[in-house]
Design a protein around this motif. Structure first.
Motif, PDB file in Angstrom:
ATOM      1  N   ILE A 283       4.095  11.935  -0.482  1.00  0.00           N
ATOM      2  CA  ILE A 283       4.021  11.074   0.691  1.00  0.00           C
ATOM      3  C   ILE A 283       2.716  10.279   0.631  1.00  0.00           C
ATOM      4  CG2 ILE A 283       2.791  12.605   2.305  1.00  0.00           C
ATOM      5  CD1 ILE A 283       4.974  11.856   4.391  1.00  0.00           C
ATOM      6  N   SER A 284       2.760   9.035   1.067  1.00  0.00           N
ATOM      7  CA  SER A 284       1.561   8.191   1.075  1.00  0.00           C
ATOM      8  C   SER A 284       1.558   7.359   2.350  1.00  0.00           C
ATOM      9  CB  SER A 284       1.522   7.278  -0.153  1.00  0.00           C
ATOM     10  OG  SER A 284       2.707   6.511  -0.242  1.00  0.00           O
ATOM     11  N   ASP A 285       0.363   7.005   2.803  1.00  0.00           N
ATOM     12  CA  ASP A 285       0.268   6.179   4.002  1.00  0.00           C
ATOM     13  C   ASP A 285       0.417   4.707   3.624  1.00  0.00           C
ATOM     14  OD1 ASP A 285      -2.402   5.872   2.853  1.00  0.00           O
ATOM     15  OD2 ASP A 285      -2.953   4.980   4.767  1.00  0.00           O
ATOM     16  N   GLY A 286       0.421   3.810   4.631  1.00  0.00           N
ATOM     17  CA  GLY A 286       0.714   2.408   4.366  1.00  0.00           C
ATOM     18  C   GLY A 286      -0.352   1.424   4.777  1.00  0.00           C
ATOM     19  N   LEU A 287      -1.623   1.870   4.929  1.00  0.00           N
ATOM     20  CA  LEU A 287      -2.684   0.946   5.317  1.00  0.00           C
ATOM     21  C   LEU A 287      -3.294   0.249   4.109  1.00  0.00           C
ATOM     22  CD1 LEU A 287      -4.877   2.669   8.068  1.00  0.00           C
ATOM     23  CD2 LEU A 287      -3.013   1.031   8.352  1.00  0.00           C
ATOM     24  N   ARG A 288      -3.554  -1.048   4.270  1.00  0.00           N
ATOM     25  CA  ARG A 288      -4.354  -1.805   3.303  1.00  0.00           C
ATOM     26  C   ARG A 288      -5.459  -2.481   4.093  1.00  0.00           C
ATOM     27  NH1 ARG A 288      -1.314  -6.503   0.385  1.00  0.00           N
ATOM     28  NH2 ARG A 288      -1.734  -7.485   2.394  1.00  0.00           N
ATOM     29  N   TYR A 289      -6.642  -2.512   3.523  1.00  0.00           N
ATOM     30  CA  TYR A 289      -7.777  -3.056   4.254  1.00  0.00           C
ATOM     31  C   TYR A 289      -8.747  -3.724   3.298  1.00  0.00           C
ATOM     32  CZ  TYR A 289      -9.054   1.657   2.821  1.00  0.00           C
ATOM     33  OH  TYR A 289      -9.223   2.807   2.090  1.00  0.00           O
ATOM     34  N   ASN A 290      -9.585  -4.596   3.846  1.00  0.00           N
ATOM     35  CA  ASN A 290     -10.583  -5.325   3.073  1.00  0.00           C
ATOM     36  C   ASN A 290     -11.895  -5.318   3.839  1.00  0.00           C
ATOM     37  OD1 ASN A 290     -11.688  -6.992   1.013  1.00  0.00           O
ATOM     38  ND2 ASN A 290     -11.296  -8.805   2.268  1.00  0.00           N
ATOM     39  N   ASN A 291     -12.922  -4.720   3.231  1.00  0.00           N
ATOM     40  CA  ASN A 291     -14.232  -4.616   3.887  1.00  0.00           C
ATOM     41  C   ASN A 291     -14.117  -4.000   5.274  1.00  0.00           C
ATOM     42  OD1 ASN A 291     -15.668  -5.785   1.708  1.00  0.00           O
ATOM     43  ND2 ASN A 291     -15.154  -7.846   2.442  1.00  0.00           N
ATOM     44  N   GLY A 292     -13.267  -2.977   5.381  1.00  0.00           N
ATOM     45  CA  GLY A 292     -13.145  -2.252   6.632  1.00  0.00           C
ATOM     46  C   GLY A 292     -12.123  -2.804   7.594  1.00  0.00           C
ATOM     47  N   GLU A 293     -11.580  -3.986   7.336  1.00  0.00           N
ATOM     48  CA  GLU A 293     -10.611  -4.599   8.252  1.00  0.00           C
ATOM     49  C   GLU A 293      -9.191  -4.353   7.747  1.00  0.00           C
ATOM     50  OE1 GLU A 293      -9.177  -9.001   9.854  1.00  0.00           O
ATOM     51  OE2 GLU A 293     -11.201  -8.723   9.041  1.00  0.00           O
ATOM     52  N   VAL A 294      -8.342  -3.849   8.624  1.00  0.00           N
ATOM     53  CA  VAL A 294      -6.952  -3.577   8.257  1.00  0.00           C
ATOM     54  C   VAL A 294      -6.213  -4.896   8.084  1.00  0.00           C
ATOM     55  CG1 VAL A 294      -4.782  -2.546   9.015  1.00  0.00           C
ATOM     56  CG2 VAL A 294      -6.942  -1.352   9.425  1.00  0.00           C
ATOM     57  N   THR A 295      -5.590  -5.086   6.916  1.00  0.00           N
ATOM     58  CA  THR A 295      -4.860  -6.315   6.616  1.00  0.00           C
ATOM     59  C   THR A 295      -3.354  -6.095   6.522  1.00  0.00           C
ATOM     60  OG1 THR A 295      -5.167  -5.986   4.233  1.00  0.00           O
ATOM     61  CG2 THR A 295      -6.843  -7.284   5.394  1.00  0.00           C
ATOM     62  N   CYS A 296      -2.911  -4.825   6.441  1.00  0.00           N
ATOM     63  CA  CYS A 296      -1.479  -4.545   6.352  1.00  0.00           C
ATOM     64  C   CYS A 296      -1.246  -3.106   6.790  1.00  0.00           C
ATOM     65  CB  CYS A 296      -0.985  -4.757   4.913  1.00  0.00           C
ATOM     66  SG  CYS A 296       0.796  -4.526   4.685  1.00  0.00           S
ATOM     67  N   VAL A 297      -0.146  -2.859   7.501  1.00  0.00           N
ATOM     68  CA  VAL A 297       0.161  -1.506   7.953  1.00  0.00           C
ATOM     69  C   VAL A 297       1.426  -0.950   7.301  1.00  0.00           C
ATOM     70  CG1 VAL A 297      -0.997  -1.794  10.175  1.00  0.00           C
ATOM     71  CG2 VAL A 297       1.435  -2.370   9.964  1.00  0.00           C
ATOM     72  N   ASP A 298       2.082  -1.751   6.454  1.00  0.00           N
ATOM     73  CA  ASP A 298       3.299  -1.269   5.784  1.00  0.00           C
ATOM     74  C   ASP A 298       3.241  -1.538   4.285  1.00  0.00           C
ATOM     75  OD1 ASP A 298       3.502  -3.996   5.881  1.00  0.00           O
ATOM     76  OD2 ASP A 298       5.481  -4.057   6.809  1.00  0.00           O
ATOM     77  N   TYR A 299       2.102  -1.210   3.703  1.00  0.00           N
ATOM     78  CA  TYR A 299       1.856  -1.439   2.283  1.00  0.00           C
ATOM     79  C   TYR A 299       2.322  -0.219   1.483  1.00  0.00           C
ATOM     80  CZ  TYR A 299      -0.698  -2.920  -1.912  1.00  0.00           C
ATOM     81  OH  TYR A 299      -1.036  -3.311  -3.182  1.00  0.00           O
ATOM     82  N   ASP A 300       3.245  -0.412   0.558  1.00  0.00           N
ATOM     83  CA  ASP A 300       3.751   0.696  -0.254  1.00  0.00           C
ATOM     84  C   ASP A 300       2.755   1.047  -1.358  1.00  0.00           C
ATOM     85  OD1 ASP A 300       5.985   0.658   1.306  1.00  0.00           O
ATOM     86  OD2 ASP A 300       7.264  -0.355  -0.166  1.00  0.00           O
ATOM     87  N   LYS A 301       2.403   2.320  -1.442  1.00  0.00           N
ATOM     88  CA  LYS A 301       1.424   2.780  -2.432  1.00  0.00           C
ATOM     89  C   LYS A 301       2.027   3.731  -3.466  1.00  0.00           C
ATOM     90  CE  LYS A 301      -2.202   2.465   1.087  1.00  0.00           C
ATOM     91  NZ  LYS A 301      -3.243   3.193   1.863  1.00  0.00           N
ATOM     92  N   SER A 302       3.283   4.099  -3.293  1.00  0.00           N
ATOM     93  CA  SER A 302       3.979   4.983  -4.237  1.00  0.00           C
ATOM     94  C   SER A 302       5.073   4.182  -4.928  1.00  0.00           C
ATOM     95  CB  SER A 302       4.591   6.184  -3.508  1.00  0.00           C
ATOM     96  OG  SER A 302       3.599   6.928  -2.830  1.00  0.00           O
ATOM     97  N   PHE A 303       5.140   4.287  -6.256  1.00  0.00           N
ATOM     98  CA  PHE A 303       6.044   3.442  -7.032  1.00  0.00           C
ATOM     99  C   PHE A 303       6.927   4.280  -7.951  1.00  0.00           C
ATOM    100  CE2 PHE A 303       2.058   1.224  -6.217  1.00  0.00           C
ATOM    101  CZ  PHE A 303       2.516   0.115  -5.499  1.00  0.00           C
ATOM    102  N   VAL A 304       8.240   4.072  -7.837  1.00  0.00           N
ATOM    103  CA  VAL A 304       9.173   4.714  -8.752  1.00  0.00           C
ATOM    104  C   VAL A 304       9.034   4.052 -10.118  1.00  0.00           C
ATOM    105  CG1 VAL A 304      11.603   5.158  -9.253  1.00  0.00           C
ATOM    106  CG2 VAL A 304      10.765   5.262  -6.887  1.00  0.00           C
ATOM    107  N   LEU A 305       8.961   4.850 -11.164  1.00  0.00           N
ATOM    108  CA  LEU A 305       8.773   4.339 -12.519  1.00  0.00           C
ATOM    109  C   LEU A 305      10.122   3.973 -13.130  1.00  0.00           C
ATOM    110  CD1 LEU A 305       6.066   6.908 -13.624  1.00  0.00           C
ATOM    111  CD2 LEU A 305       5.709   4.489 -13.109  1.00  0.00           C
ATOM    112  N   ARG A 306      10.234   2.757 -13.587  1.00  0.00           N
ATOM    113  CA  ARG A 306      11.494   2.235 -14.109  1.00  0.00           C
ATOM    114  C   ARG A 306      12.049   3.094 -15.247  1.00  0.00           C
ATOM    115  NH1 ARG A 306       9.761  -2.478 -15.694  1.00  0.00           N
ATOM    116  NH2 ARG A 306       9.510  -1.835 -17.866  1.00  0.00           N
ATOM    117  N   GLY A 307      13.322   3.482 -15.126  1.00  0.00           N
ATOM    118  CA  GLY A 307      13.986   4.245 -16.167  1.00  0.00           C
ATOM    119  C   GLY A 307      13.637   5.719 -16.201  1.00  0.00           C
ATOM    120  N   MET A 308      12.838   6.183 -15.247  1.00  0.00           N
ATOM    121  CA  MET A 308      12.431   7.586 -15.239  1.00  0.00           C
ATOM    122  C   MET A 308      12.738   8.212 -13.887  1.00  0.00           C
ATOM    123  SD  MET A 308       8.600   7.315 -16.885  1.00  0.00           S
ATOM    124  CE  MET A 308       8.137   5.866 -17.849  1.00  0.00           C
ATOM    125  N   ARG A 309      12.920   9.509 -13.886  1.00  0.00           N
ATOM    126  CA  ARG A 309      12.929  10.246 -12.635  1.00  0.00           C
ATOM    127  C   ARG A 309      11.483  10.646 -12.356  1.00  0.00           C
ATOM    128  NH1 ARG A 309      17.703  14.659 -13.133  1.00  0.00           N
ATOM    129  NH2 ARG A 309      17.149  14.524 -15.341  1.00  0.00           N
TER     130      ARG A 309
END
Length: 249
Positions: free
Chosen positions: A16-42
């Motif tokens: 599980i991963s959270d969805g915050l993205r920020y720049n210099n302390g300021e939140v720029t996105c709240v639904d940013y995906d940080k976990s990625f399924v690897l193509r062709g692999m489980r």
């Protein structure tokens, strides 16, 4: 400071991963995906630190490997050298990250989770310098439970987190969300909070890979300071999780 947690059971691995993205302390996105399924692999990968780190490792892995076992066999050197190149290209030579991989080991017919702490230069994470202990830095290891950042024992006990209680009736998904709620209340080096937005769950078993957003923190807004809810009733929260009554979204 991102949050990434993983749990392995006899039949599946979960992350599980959270969805915050920020720049210099300021939140720029709240639904940013940080976990990625690897193509062709489980398998899937996630990484803390600079927002581009997870994307980088996904591209690097997919560019060189077609099997999860091969990624693991490549070992620490692949991640250390790759992160060094990433840090110098995108972060001025100073970066720190924890990379987490979960997947299904085909040759052993079982789920697994791996993590590696990475640091280049002085390290930079969440707007502040942070070092990785020498004993942990650059070593890819398999773990049944992963929490990044890892709360203190006192924080876990205060939140009534089920430490070492595999048969307590709480699902792996619920335990991962519980850990995120604990991490949401941990301050980064600059004194701010950086865990929230959404909770993206990745699960992998013999049948395949699934991803879905299981929760959103409604109070988190772009351009606003993240402030974790202070009136959390941990006893009631744990009771809802254990009873399967949590309001998954």
């Amino acid at each position: 400071m991102s949050a990434i947690n993983a749990i392995v059971t006899p039949s599946a691995s979960y992350m599980i991963s959270d969805g915050l993205r920020y720049n210099n302390g300021e939140v720029t996105c709240v639904d940013y995906d940080k976990s990625f399924v690897l193509r062709g692999m489980r398998a899937a990968v996630a990484a803390t630190g600079d927002a581009k780190t997870g994307h980088f490792f996904r591209a690097a892995i997919e560019g060189e490997f077609t099997h999860f076992e091969d990624v693991i066999a490549a070992g620490s050197e692949f991640f250390v050298e790759g992160f060094k190149a990433f840090a110098h290209r995108f972060c001025g030579g100073n970066a720190v990250s924890n990379a987490v991989l979960i997947g299904w080991l085909e040759s052993e017919n079982r789920p697994a989770a791996f993590a590696i702490d990475l640091q280049e230069g002085l390290g930079k994470w969440g707007g502040a310098s942070r070092s990785v202990p020498d004993a942990q830095n650059g070593v890819l290891g398999e773990h049944p439970i992963i929490a990044s950042p890892c709360p203190s024992l006192e924080e876990l006990l205060a939140a009534q987190y089920p430490i070492g209680s595999a048969g307590d009736g709480v699902s792996p998904e619920a335990k991962l969300l519980h850990m995120l709620e604990v991490q949401r209340r941990m301050r980064a080096d600059d004194g701010n909070y950086y865990v929230g937005g959404h909770a993206l769950l990745t699960s992998i078993d013999a049948s395949g890979v699934r991803q879905r957003v299981v929760y959103r923190w409604p109070n988190d807004k772009v351009g606003e300071v993240i402030g974790p809810e202070r009136d959390m009733d941990w006893k009631a929260f744990r009771r809802e999780l254990k009873g399967g009554r949590w309001r998954w979204r």
